[in-house]
Design an enzyme around this catalytic site. Structure first.
Site, PDB file in Angstrom:
ATOM      1  N   GLY A 187      30.377  33.282  32.395  1.00 19.00           N
ATOM      2  CA  GLY A 187      31.701  33.032  31.839  1.00 19.00           C
ATOM      3  C   GLY A 187      32.029  34.035  30.764  1.00 19.00           C
ATOM      4  O   GLY A 187      31.349  35.061  30.621  1.00 19.00           O
ATOM      5  N   THR A 244      28.661  37.124  36.665  1.00 19.96           N
ATOM      6  CA  THR A 244      27.202  37.235  36.481  1.00 19.96           C
ATOM      7  C   THR A 244      26.384  36.472  37.540  1.00 19.96           C
ATOM      8  O   THR A 244      26.929  35.605  38.212  1.00 19.96           O
ATOM      9  CB  THR A 244      26.935  36.636  35.086  1.00 19.96           C
ATOM     10  OG1 THR A 244      27.579  37.455  34.160  1.00 19.96           O
ATOM     11  CG2 THR A 244      25.499  36.445  34.758  1.00 19.96           C
ATOM     12  N   ARG A 262      29.358  46.806  23.917  1.00 19.74           N
ATOM     13  CA  ARG A 262      29.508  45.345  23.923  1.00 19.74           C
ATOM     14  C   ARG A 262      28.360  44.649  24.685  1.00 19.74           C
ATOM     15  O   ARG A 262      27.995  45.044  25.780  1.00 19.74           O
ATOM     16  CB  ARG A 262      30.851  44.992  24.554  1.00 19.74           C
ATOM     17  CG  ARG A 262      31.155  43.496  24.628  1.00 19.74           C
ATOM     18  CD  ARG A 262      30.808  42.912  25.981  1.00 19.74           C
ATOM     19  NE  ARG A 262      31.224  41.518  26.099  1.00 19.74           N
ATOM     20  CZ  ARG A 262      30.840  40.724  27.094  1.00 19.74           C
ATOM     21  NH1 ARG A 262      30.064  41.153  28.040  1.00 19.74           N
ATOM     22  NH2 ARG A 262      31.263  39.465  27.141  1.00 19.74           N
ATOM     23  N   GLY A 274      27.129  40.805  26.023  1.00 23.60           N
ATOM     24  CA  GLY A 274      27.640  39.444  26.230  1.00 23.60           C
ATOM     25  C   GLY A 274      26.601  38.389  25.926  1.00 23.60           C
ATOM     26  O   GLY A 274      25.619  38.634  25.220  1.00 23.60           O
ATOM     27  N   ASP A 275      26.820  37.209  26.489  1.00 23.37           N
ATOM     28  CA  ASP A 275      25.906  36.080  26.240  1.00 23.37           C
ATOM     29  C   ASP A 275      24.652  36.117  27.110  1.00 23.37           C
ATOM     30  O   ASP A 275      23.642  35.501  26.766  1.00 23.37           O
ATOM     31  CB  ASP A 275      26.647  34.765  26.524  1.00 23.37           C
ATOM     32  CG  ASP A 275      27.124  34.705  27.974  1.00 23.37           C
ATOM     33  OD1 ASP A 275      27.752  35.688  28.432  1.00 23.37           O
ATOM     34  OD2 ASP A 275      26.860  33.705  28.660  1.00 23.37           O
ATOM     35  N   GLY A 307      31.662  35.665  27.803  1.00 25.39           N
ATOM     36  CA  GLY A 307      30.471  35.666  26.958  1.00 25.39           C
ATOM     37  C   GLY A 307      30.698  35.422  25.482  1.00 25.39           C
ATOM     38  O   GLY A 307      29.872  34.775  24.826  1.00 25.39           O
TER      39      GLY A 307
HETATM   40  N1  ASP Z   1      28.886  36.081  30.717  1.00 22.72           N
HETATM   41  C1  ASP Z   1      28.997  37.467  31.103  1.00 22.72           C
HETATM   42  C2  ASP Z   1      29.379  38.285  29.920  1.00 22.72           C
HETATM   43  O1  ASP Z   1      30.199  37.869  29.150  1.00 22.72           O
HETATM   44  C3  ASP Z   1      29.992  37.704  32.154  1.00 22.72           C
HETATM   45  C4  ASP Z   1      29.888  36.809  33.339  1.00 22.72           C
HETATM   46  O2  ASP Z   1      29.377  35.712  33.293  1.00 22.72           O
HETATM   47  O3  ASP Z   1      30.337  37.233  34.381  1.00 22.72           O
HETATM   48  O4  ASP Z   1      28.881  39.379  29.800  1.00 22.72           O
END
Ligand code: ASP
Length: 348
Positions: free
Chosen positions: A265, A213, A241, A243-244, A267
């Site tokens: 990270g 991200t 889905r 994510g965070d 998520g």
């Molecule tokens: N945090 C993001 C997610 O889980 C992925 C990432 O940080 O690359 O969607």
């Protein structure tokens, strides 16, 4: 004989002198700063040619310096971080906008969020497919809607109502992400042949498929901090889905009473552990520095449970901390009067 100035003129002149003095002190001495990230994960020097490394460093520099230039001219932290994130979204190097990872169905679904520290205003979009710069739409949700988070088709209808052009999902295609999807699918297939259930098979995927991200945090000359995050999510994701990254408190958080955080990270862990808000709560209620709070959450809380990733943190004094528990994290920062810092690997 020297003519003395009338009392009122003297008072006015002295008031003007004081204002002028304090303004110049503010302009010179108030801290302003920005930090950015382009994802954390299996980022090791051995995987880079010197040319590739130089290209990544150049893009990170371009992004952080674009944001810094806005702050230097007296722009807001929101404007600075949006400009910095747009550069990363438009680059195929990072998992956001162009270069976003592929879903299981070979499309791209993107998430983004933004938050302002002075009033805890926030905006987010989740699962959008036709928005070139999702962070800009998150900002429109914050500024122009009465909601905090819009998702999927609804978010895109809102985008149209705001004059945002919808683009073809293919705009986000890149060869390297496509290959990455095929590798992820092959790994999942193998895990299933070994009789692992979906969850176990998914856990067997390397961090390479779960991170990448982009995000930025900034402090402007008005003393306001803000944070933003934009992502394509996780390679091979299914079932809509999310994510965070678009979840306020998990992937993004900002409050002038504590700090501003953007995360990258795995998520699912960042959502369950409310990572960004937890870091700021430790600063606000336990009196921790951002460095202590970030280290505790990233290394002491997430690491033992397998939550891989990192965060970028800023406070209203302009302190910056960039902790991560992976092999590397694309990152850069610039504070007023200081050299630009750019890092990729652990030892940078
Ligand atoms: N945090 C993001 C997610 O889980 C992925 C990432 O940080 O690359 O969607």
């Amino acid at each position: 004989m020297k003519k003395s100035l009338p009392l009122l003129t003297c008072l006015l002149l002295s008031a003007f002198a004081n204002t002028a003095y304090s303004n110049s002190v503010q302009a010179k001495d108030l801290p302003f700063a920005i930090a950015i990230h382009g994802g954390a994960g299996t980022i090791e020097k051995s995987r880079f040619t010197p040319e590739k490394e130089a290209a990544y460093r150049a893009k990170l520099t371009e992004s952080v310096e674009a944001g810094y230039a806005i702050l230097e001219k007296g722009g807001t932290s929101l404007d600075a971080l949006t400009a910095a994130i747009n550069i990363l979204e438009n680059s195929p190097f990072f998992n956001a906008g162009k270069g976003a990872v592929y879903t299981h169905d070979e499309t791209h679904e993107m998430d983004a969020s933004i938050m302002e520290g002075k009033n805890r205003q926030a905006g987010a979009v989740a699962g959008v497919k036709h928005i070139e710069n999702p962070i800009n739409l998150a900002r429109l949700v914050m500024d122009e809607s009465v909601h905090v988070m819009l998702s999927g088709a609804g978010a895109e209808t809102f985008a149209k109502s705001q004059g945002v052009e919808l683009v073809d999902n293919k705009l986000f295609d890149t060869d390297h992400r496509y290959k990455s999807l095929q590798r992820a699918k092959a790994k999942m297939k193998k895990a299933k042949q070994e009789n692992k259930d979906y969850q176990a098979a998914h856990s067997a995927l390397d961090t390479e498929y779960k991170v990448g991200t982009v995000g930025a945090v900034a402090l402007d000359k008005f003393g306001n901090i803000a944070a933003g995050t934009s992502t394509g999510g996780m390679t091979n994701k299914r079932f809509g889905r999310i994510g965070d990254s678009p979840v306020i408190g998990a992937g993004t958080f900002a409050d002038n009473n504590s700090c501003a955080v953007s995360a990258t990270g795995h998520g699912e862990y960042f959502i369950r552990y409310n990572v960004a808000a937890d870091i700021c709560a430790r600063v606000q209620y336990q009196g921790k520095t951002i460095e202590q709070a970030g280290k505790e959450v990233i290394h002491d809380v997430l690491m033992p449970i397998g939550g891989t990733g990192g965060v970028i943190i800023i406070d209203t004094k302009g302190n910056i901390s960039l902790p991560f528990n992976t092999k590397g994290m694309y990152r850069a920062s610039k504070s007023n009067g200081q050299m630009t810092y750019v890092g990729i690997f652990k030892d940078d």
